[in-house]
Design a protein around this motif. Structure first.
Motif, PDB file in Angstrom:
ATOM      1  N   HIS A   1       0.827  -1.214   0.000  1.00 21.80           N
ATOM      2  CA  HIS A   1       0.000   0.000   0.000  1.00 21.80           C
ATOM      3  C   HIS A   1       0.863   1.267   0.000  1.00 21.80           C
ATOM      4  CE1 HIS A   1      -3.769  -2.088   0.312  1.00 21.80           C
ATOM      5  NE2 HIS A   1      -3.441  -2.679   1.450  1.00 21.80           N
ATOM      6  N   VAL A   2       1.893   1.280   0.835  1.00 23.10           N
ATOM      7  CA  VAL A   2       2.742   2.467   0.938  1.00 23.10           C
ATOM      8  C   VAL A   2       3.508   2.692  -0.363  1.00 23.10           C
ATOM      9  CG1 VAL A   2       4.769   3.450   2.094  1.00 23.10           C
ATOM     10  CG2 VAL A   2       2.975   2.359   3.450  1.00 23.10           C
TER      11      VAL A   2
ATOM     12  N   SER B   1       1.178   4.147  -3.110  1.00 22.13           N
ATOM     13  CA  SER B   1       0.777   5.535  -2.848  1.00 22.13           C
ATOM     14  C   SER B   1       1.935   6.498  -3.033  1.00 22.13           C
ATOM     15  CB  SER B   1       0.215   5.664  -1.420  1.00 22.13           C
ATOM     16  OG  SER B   1      -1.037   5.045  -1.309  1.00 22.13           O
TER      17      SER B   1
ATOM     18  N   ILE C   1      -2.808   3.703   0.280  1.00 22.62           N
ATOM     19  CA  ILE C   1      -3.192   4.057   1.649  1.00 22.62           C
ATOM     20  C   ILE C   1      -4.656   4.475   1.709  1.00 22.62           C
ATOM     21  CG2 ILE C   1      -2.714   5.614   3.573  1.00 22.62           C
ATOM     22  CD1 ILE C   1       0.175   5.759   2.612  1.00 22.62           C
TER      23      ILE C   1
ATOM     24  N   LEU D   1      -0.247   6.775   8.826  1.00 17.08           N
ATOM     25  CA  LEU D   1       0.728   6.808   7.731  1.00 17.08           C
ATOM     26  C   LEU D   1       0.650   8.125   6.956  1.00 17.08           C
ATOM     27  CD1 LEU D   1       0.498   3.180   6.299  1.00 17.08           C
ATOM     28  CD2 LEU D   1       2.504   4.246   7.343  1.00 17.08           C
TER      29      LEU D   1
ATOM     30  N   PHE E   1       3.733  10.809   6.717  1.00 14.65           N
ATOM     31  CA  PHE E   1       4.335  11.246   5.460  1.00 14.65           C
ATOM     32  C   PHE E   1       4.145  12.749   5.253  1.00 14.65           C
ATOM     33  CE2 PHE E   1       3.926   6.669   4.194  1.00 14.65           C
ATOM     34  CZ  PHE E   1       5.290   6.463   4.043  1.00 14.65           C
TER      35      PHE E   1
END
Length: 272
Positions: free
Chosen positions: A80-81, A84, A227, A249, A253
């Motif tokens: 997911h990270v 994104s 995300i 998250l 970020f």
């Protein structure tokens, strides 16, 4: 001579004491920035564990941390990270680079400014997310539609701030350039670009915050990873620890990107 030496010694001691006081104050401020989030997390943990907060909606931070660890071990987090961050990075560049170029041209050349400004002012109030259905129709549900959505959101604050930065350059620099018959190249790289940097970087700072907001919303529609997808699907399945992981998250970020841009600003603009 001895009297002058005593005065210098006393002055030095006063400066040392003042420096130590300033250092203690700075350490105190740094300590507060660390203590405040820890205090909030501890309070959340206690209120959840004692039943004051409903753990169905506010799971304890320890549970969220365990969920975070489990997602890292399973590899879900990296997927997911990674997706994104890729979309944010490409979309951010796709919005910032044209924004800087067009903003500089608008600030430097009056005909271009009068031609482009009405278009920018007309399109800017329209939320890019409101156009997301059309963007998906045109570019599909893959990464390209997410990149275009982010680029569209980032472009407007960058182009407006860059143009404003050029227009707000002190007139004395323009007069000096005219008096010495500066070439267009030197004028651009030695006056226009450095002069617009402070306001331009503020626009870029706004753009990175908007990019994070946009990616979450964009990944809630027509996405299978990211995300935003994690937050939305976890909410629909009532898996709130996973949802909070996604929110944390995004917050992390956002803070990290802000620190990076501030460091870049300090490097490029040491006089500020």
């Amino acid at each position: 001579m001895e009297k002058q030496q005593l005065i210098r010694d006393e002055s030095f001691e006063v400066e040392q004491r003042e420096w130590k006081v300033r250092q203690r104050k700075e350490r105190g401020k740094q300590l507060l920035t660390i203590v405040s989030p820890i205090f909030l997390l501890l309070l959340w943990e206690v209120l959840s564990r004692t039943g004051i907060l409903d753990i169905r909606f506010f799971p304890p931070p320890s549970t969220i941390v365990q969920t975070f660890y489990d997602m890292i071990v399973s590899g879900t987090m990296a997927q997911h990270v990674g997706v994104s961050l890729y979309r944010i990075f490409i979309g951010f560049l796709a919005g910032v680079i044209p924004g800087i170029i067009i903003g500089l041209l608008m600030g430097l050349y009056s005909p271009i400014r009068h031609f482009v400004q009405p278009i920018v002012m007309a399109l800017m109030p329209i939320p890019t997310l409101a156009l997301l259905p059309i963007i998906i129709i045109l570019f599909g549900i893959g990464d390209l539609s997410k990149v275009v959505t982010i680029a569209g959101s980032v472009f407007f604050p960058v182009v407006i701030n860059t143009a404003a930065g050029v227009l707000n350059i002190d007139k004395i620099y323009l007069d000096v350039a005219n008096n010495y018959q500066t070439s267009r190249r030197d004028f651009f790289f030695k006056i226009a670009l450095p002069g617009s940097l402070p306001v331009m970087l503020e626009g870029i700072q706004m753009g990175q915050a908007i990019a994070l907001l946009t990616i979450v919303a964009a990944e809630m529609m027509g996405a299978t990873s990211g995300i935003g997808y994690l937050i939305w699907t976890s909410y629909k399945a009532f898996l709130l620890p996973e949802m909070y992981v996604g929110l944390i998250l995004i917050s992390f970020f956002g803070y990290l990107f802000s620190l990076i841009l501030r460091a870049l600003q300090n490097k490029l603009l040491p006089w500020r």
